[in-house]
Design a protein around this motif. Structure first.
Motif, PDB file in Angstrom:
ATOM      1  N   PHE A  76       0.864  -1.180   0.000  1.00 40.00           N
ATOM      2  CA  PHE A  76       0.000   0.000   0.000  1.00 40.00           C
ATOM      3  C   PHE A  76       0.896   1.224   0.000  1.00 40.00           C
ATOM      4  O   PHE A  76       1.719   1.378   0.889  1.00 40.00           O
ATOM      5  CB  PHE A  76      -0.935   0.009   1.216  1.00 40.00           C
ATOM      6  N   GLY A  77       0.725   2.091  -0.997  1.00 41.92           N
ATOM      7  CA  GLY A  77       1.582   3.271  -1.093  1.00 41.92           C
ATOM      8  C   GLY A  77       3.031   2.824  -1.145  1.00 41.92           C
ATOM      9  O   GLY A  77       3.384   1.909  -1.884  1.00 41.92           O
ATOM     10  N   SER A  78       3.878   3.439  -0.325  1.00 37.44           N
ATOM     11  CA  SER A  78       5.293   3.079  -0.370  1.00 37.44           C
ATOM     12  C   SER A  78       5.668   2.075   0.722  1.00 37.44           C
ATOM     13  O   SER A  78       6.826   1.945   1.089  1.00 37.44           O
ATOM     14  CB  SER A  78       6.169   4.328  -0.299  1.00 37.44           C
ATOM     15  N   LEU A  79       4.654   1.369   1.256  1.00 37.01           N
ATOM     16  CA  LEU A  79       4.926   0.320   2.240  1.00 37.01           C
ATOM     17  C   LEU A  79       4.621  -1.052   1.648  1.00 37.01           C
ATOM     18  O   LEU A  79       3.579  -1.246   1.036  1.00 37.01           O
ATOM     19  CB  LEU A  79       4.077   0.546   3.500  1.00 37.01           C
ATOM     20  N   ARG A  81       4.749  -5.396   2.422  1.00 36.55           N
ATOM     21  CA  ARG A  81       4.881  -6.445   3.430  1.00 36.55           C
ATOM     22  C   ARG A  81       5.357  -7.715   2.735  1.00 36.55           C
ATOM     23  O   ARG A  81       4.823  -8.099   1.695  1.00 36.55           O
ATOM     24  CB  ARG A  81       3.532  -6.670   4.115  1.00 36.55           C
ATOM     25  N   MET A 109      10.600   7.543  -0.593  1.00 34.16           N
ATOM     26  CA  MET A 109      10.650   6.786   0.656  1.00 34.16           C
ATOM     27  C   MET A 109      10.122   5.386   0.413  1.00 34.16           C
ATOM     28  O   MET A 109       9.179   5.202  -0.365  1.00 34.16           O
ATOM     29  CB  MET A 109       9.778   7.480   1.706  1.00 34.16           C
ATOM     30  N   ILE A 243       3.781  -5.861  14.093  1.00 33.03           N
ATOM     31  CA  ILE A 243       2.528  -5.317  13.548  1.00 33.03           C
ATOM     32  C   ILE A 243       2.682  -5.039  12.054  1.00 33.03           C
ATOM     33  O   ILE A 243       1.869  -5.483  11.243  1.00 33.03           O
ATOM     34  CB  ILE A 243       2.111  -4.039  14.314  1.00 33.03           C
ATOM     35  N   LEU A 274      13.836  13.836  -2.824  1.00 34.52           N
ATOM     36  CA  LEU A 274      13.198  14.768  -1.895  1.00 34.52           C
ATOM     37  C   LEU A 274      13.793  16.171  -2.016  1.00 34.52           C
ATOM     38  O   LEU A 274      13.475  17.057  -1.229  1.00 34.52           O
ATOM     39  CB  LEU A 274      13.337  14.245  -0.456  1.00 34.52           C
TER      40      LEU A 274
ATOM     41  N   SER B  78       4.522  10.751   0.184  1.00 32.47           N
ATOM     42  CA  SER B  78       3.828  10.965   1.448  1.00 32.47           C
ATOM     43  C   SER B  78       4.699  11.701   2.464  1.00 32.47           C
ATOM     44  O   SER B  78       4.447  11.648   3.663  1.00 32.47           O
ATOM     45  CB  SER B  78       3.328   9.638   2.014  1.00 32.47           C
ATOM     46  N   LEU B  79       5.735  12.417   1.968  1.00 29.78           N
ATOM     47  CA  LEU B  79       6.559  13.231   2.850  1.00 29.78           C
ATOM     48  C   LEU B  79       6.334  14.708   2.559  1.00 29.78           C
ATOM     49  O   LEU B  79       6.338  15.121   1.404  1.00 29.78           O
ATOM     50  CB  LEU B  79       8.042  12.878   2.666  1.00 29.78           C
ATOM     51  N   LYS B 106      -4.918   8.901   4.010  1.00 33.45           N
ATOM     52  CA  LYS B 106      -5.030   8.840   2.554  1.00 33.45           C
ATOM     53  C   LYS B 106      -4.122   7.746   1.979  1.00 33.45           C
ATOM     54  O   LYS B 106      -4.531   6.963   1.142  1.00 33.45           O
ATOM     55  CB  LYS B 106      -4.633  10.203   1.965  1.00 33.45           C
ATOM     56  N   SER B 107      -2.873   7.712   2.465  1.00 32.87           N
ATOM     57  CA  SER B 107      -1.878   6.859   1.792  1.00 32.87           C
ATOM     58  C   SER B 107      -1.277   5.786   2.703  1.00 32.87           C
ATOM     59  O   SER B 107      -0.276   5.180   2.349  1.00 32.87           O
ATOM     60  CB  SER B 107      -0.726   7.705   1.254  1.00 32.87           C
ATOM     61  N   GLY B 108      -1.834   5.585   3.877  1.00 34.93           N
ATOM     62  CA  GLY B 108      -1.295   4.562   4.764  1.00 34.93           C
ATOM     63  C   GLY B 108      -0.190   5.082   5.667  1.00 34.93           C
ATOM     64  O   GLY B 108      -0.013   4.633   6.788  1.00 34.93           O
ATOM     65  N   MET B 109       0.571   6.067   5.159  1.00 29.68           N
ATOM     66  CA  MET B 109       1.713   6.577   5.924  1.00 29.68           C
ATOM     67  C   MET B 109       1.904   8.047   5.599  1.00 29.68           C
ATOM     68  O   MET B 109       1.708   8.466   4.452  1.00 29.68           O
ATOM     69  CB  MET B 109       2.964   5.804   5.529  1.00 29.68           C
ATOM     70  N   VAL B 111       4.641  11.462   6.543  1.00 31.62           N
ATOM     71  CA  VAL B 111       5.807  11.995   7.250  1.00 31.62           C
ATOM     72  C   VAL B 111       5.803  13.504   7.063  1.00 31.62           C
ATOM     73  O   VAL B 111       5.752  13.988   5.931  1.00 31.62           O
ATOM     74  CB  VAL B 111       7.129  11.417   6.693  1.00 31.62           C
ATOM     75  N   ILE B 136      -0.706   4.678  14.391  1.00 31.00           N
ATOM     76  CA  ILE B 136       0.613   4.602  15.003  1.00 31.00           C
ATOM     77  C   ILE B 136       1.256   5.974  14.815  1.00 31.00           C
ATOM     78  O   ILE B 136       1.170   6.559  13.728  1.00 31.00           O
ATOM     79  CB  ILE B 136       1.474   3.521  14.316  1.00 31.00           C
ATOM     80  N   ILE B 138       4.863   8.349  15.436  1.00 28.29           N
ATOM     81  CA  ILE B 138       6.280   8.414  15.818  1.00 28.29           C
ATOM     82  C   ILE B 138       6.696   9.865  15.625  1.00 28.29           C
ATOM     83  O   ILE B 138       6.377  10.463  14.589  1.00 28.29           O
ATOM     84  CB  ILE B 138       7.148   7.505  14.920  1.00 28.29           C
ATOM     85  N   LEU B 269       1.087   6.255  10.812  1.00 29.68           N
ATOM     86  CA  LEU B 269       0.759   5.070  10.013  1.00 29.68           C
ATOM     87  C   LEU B 269      -0.685   4.699  10.314  1.00 29.68           C
ATOM     88  O   LEU B 269      -1.080   4.601  11.483  1.00 29.68           O
ATOM     89  CB  LEU B 269       1.679   3.906  10.376  1.00 29.68           C
ATOM     90  N   LYS B 273      -5.819   1.299   6.648  1.00 27.85           N
ATOM     91  CA  LYS B 273      -5.408   1.495   5.258  1.00 27.85           C
ATOM     92  C   LYS B 273      -4.405   0.412   4.840  1.00 27.85           C
ATOM     93  O   LYS B 273      -4.345   0.016   3.681  1.00 27.85           O
ATOM     94  CB  LYS B 273      -4.734   2.863   5.094  1.00 27.85           C
ATOM     95  N   LEU B 274      -3.611  -0.017   5.794  1.00 30.35           N
ATOM     96  CA  LEU B 274      -2.595  -1.028   5.506  1.00 30.35           C
ATOM     97  C   LEU B 274      -3.137  -2.447   5.713  1.00 30.35           C
ATOM     98  O   LEU B 274      -2.387  -3.416   5.643  1.00 30.35           O
ATOM     99  CB  LEU B 274      -1.363  -0.794   6.400  1.00 30.35           C
ATOM    100  N   LEU B 276      -4.315  -3.644   8.480  1.00 33.76           N
ATOM    101  CA  LEU B 276      -3.711  -4.141   9.718  1.00 33.76           C
ATOM    102  C   LEU B 276      -4.542  -3.884  10.960  1.00 33.76           C
ATOM    103  O   LEU B 276      -4.080  -4.139  12.069  1.00 33.76           O
ATOM    104  CB  LEU B 276      -2.351  -3.456   9.933  1.00 33.76           C
TER     105      LEU B 276
END
Lengths: 337, 337
Positions: A76-79, A81, A109, A243, A274, B78-79, B106-109, B111, B136, B138, B269, B273-274, B276
């Protein structure tokens, strides 16, 4: 423990040949051998050559599948698994960081979370892998339980190594740290020499801090850095890894008594995408320059940044040969006879 | 230092009124006041009410611009990169985490890196903000130099607080930790009471570890958690924040002698969306359940997870009133007279 120096290429050849004997396809044998040899080359034999026999024992037990190729199970997006399918931890981690770098080169990213993988040996390798591609790299892994929670009298947390790596033209900055003050391997060396650790290293059976490696090792009561702080950070890294990857947490890794089926996270950031390429190098340069000007308690010593020694040690060992523990090296060479 | 309890709503009203007197637009005054009050409500007065007069002094010095609104200066994937324009640190940080959460939804993550911002007061607030949105979270910030590098005899590193927050139905896990073993504020309290710290807390003038707060405070030689490890982690967080935001690094923040113009990073996060959402809660539950079963050195005590006390303390203080230091509270109320 006498040291002997072996050419880097010879080290790789020997390890690779043994892995081929153990059913590794040749390209996989070469990559895994290179990652082991690289650790020793960079001055981290504890997670290089000195760990190789342990790696072989896990292959023989069937806990590491030599030719299992990781599979992408979600995106999903830039993640992404991935399922590591219990392949060799160093090959899997190298692939995961490579995928994160590819994602970063496309989208700035990339995050790759991998479940069901194995001990990646030297964590720093994957940080160096990222900076060698001019990317910022961040990765962490969980482990079996080997440290107590704060106030706890049994191992519940993993020492969960964390790597943060920032590229810099004059020498990249690569932090590679586990959450325990000292590695058990290091404590075992001090114990063998009948020495105490230079700083508090864990807890004795009454729960008091101690520098004596013996009791700490016996009870698996290594001290988390900063006591409740490192314990907390370890817990969070474990939860994030389990997770995001959909994999096992530390307490599950520990259930079998063996350390396999780990969860790991790999992050890469591509600064030029970036718009940060020049800025990054300038800033990194300024920060390191200021740090190196620090006054020190010992006027003959300058403070160091993480990874500062690596390039020098690597160069020296490329020229003179990689130092190996003679006993271990002889055992390894013997396998081929 | 006698404590008194004040209703949470009254606390917010008083702080908000003072901020309005200091040129804050009403909605901004209300948000900043709420974030201060929330810190005291959650049991962290050191970064709540006890820091309010210091905040006012920075507004009076012109180092905090009450109504400066952050501006987005860059975006890729997404940054996002933002300029905090020296606005109030808590308002800016709240906005930055909100943007990161929006990106994540929107995109799961998401930054968000923010340059040119100010002290965010209690770091944990922005972790709770993320978990309250089922994300989540951070985040980390740099600070002025207030800790030595390993081997260094002067403050070169920031204590650079780091927050990692994971939502959980039965109580979220929120780690909020600076890289020093103890906060200077905490050491000052021990010093006032003529007490040593319970663990090594910093270095004396010869570079030896000490529990005595006096020498540590005088020389700004707080001990990084895990010595070289926390020092290394602090350096990396500073570099990441300065590089990603395009902002100042710790050594630049320190140049003026005042602590302003910081660099911060906020990550969110969104687990659903992910794919999870359920997995996350199940896993978090399992990890905490296992942790709480840890044997302890003191049979009357259970180990705790980061943030475990917060909801209980918050509830208690909502019901009984928020404990305030009477002297500080009286000084603050007096401003309105």
């Amino acid at each position: 423990m006498k040291d002997q120096r072996i050419p880097f290429s010879r080290l790789q050849e020997v390890l690779s040949s043994i892995l081929i004997q153990n059913q590794f396809f040749p390209d996989r044998a070469a990559l895994s051998a290179r990652l082991f040899a690289q650790s020793s080359l960079d001055g981290v034999p504890s997670h290089g050559l000195n760990r190789f026999l342990h790696y072989l024992s896990y292959i023989k037990k069937g806990l590491i599948q030599p030719n299992a190729v990781p599979e992408r199970i979600g995106q999903f997006g830039s993640l992404e698994r991935w399922n590591g399918r219990l392949g060799p931890g160093n090959i899997n981690a190298h692939l995961a960081m490579k995928k994160a770098i590819q994602l970063a080169k496309k989208s700035g990213m990339g995050v790759v979370a991998m479940q069901n993988t194995n001990h990646w040996m030297r964590a720093g390798n994957y940080g160096w892998q990222a900076v060698d591609e001019a990317c910022i790299g961040i990765c962490f892994t969980n482990t079996k339980p080997n440290m107590p929670a704060y106030g706890g009298s049994e191992a519940k947390l993993g020492n969960n190594p964390l790597v943060i790596a920032i590229p810099r033209k004059n020498g990249s900055i690569v932090l590679d740290m586990a959450m325990s003050q000292f590695a058990y391997g290091k404590m075992a060396i001090f114990e063998k020499q009948g020495q105490n650790m230079p700083y508090d290293a864990g807890f004795d059976q009454r729960g008091d801090l101690t520098k004596s490696p013996k009791e700490i090792i016996e009870n698996e009561l290594a001290m988390p850095i900063g006591l409740w702080k490192g314990a907390g950070l370890s817990l969070m890294l474990d939860m994030l890894a389990a997770i995001l990857s959909g994999g096992q947490a530390t307490h599950e890794v520990g259930e079998s008594g063996e350390e396999y089926g780990l969860s790991q996270v790999f992050v890469a950031l591509e600064p030029s995408k970036l718009g940060l390429e020049e800025w990054m190098d300038t800033k990194a340069e300024q920060v390191i320059e200021d740090l190196k000007q620090s006054k020190t308690f010992d006027n003959n010593k300058k403070v160091r940044y993480p990874g500062e020694q690596t390039l020098r040690v690597r160069q020296e060992n490329l020229e003179l040969g990689v130092p190996v523990d003679v006993d271990i090296w002889n055992q390894i060479v013997k396998i081929l006879e």
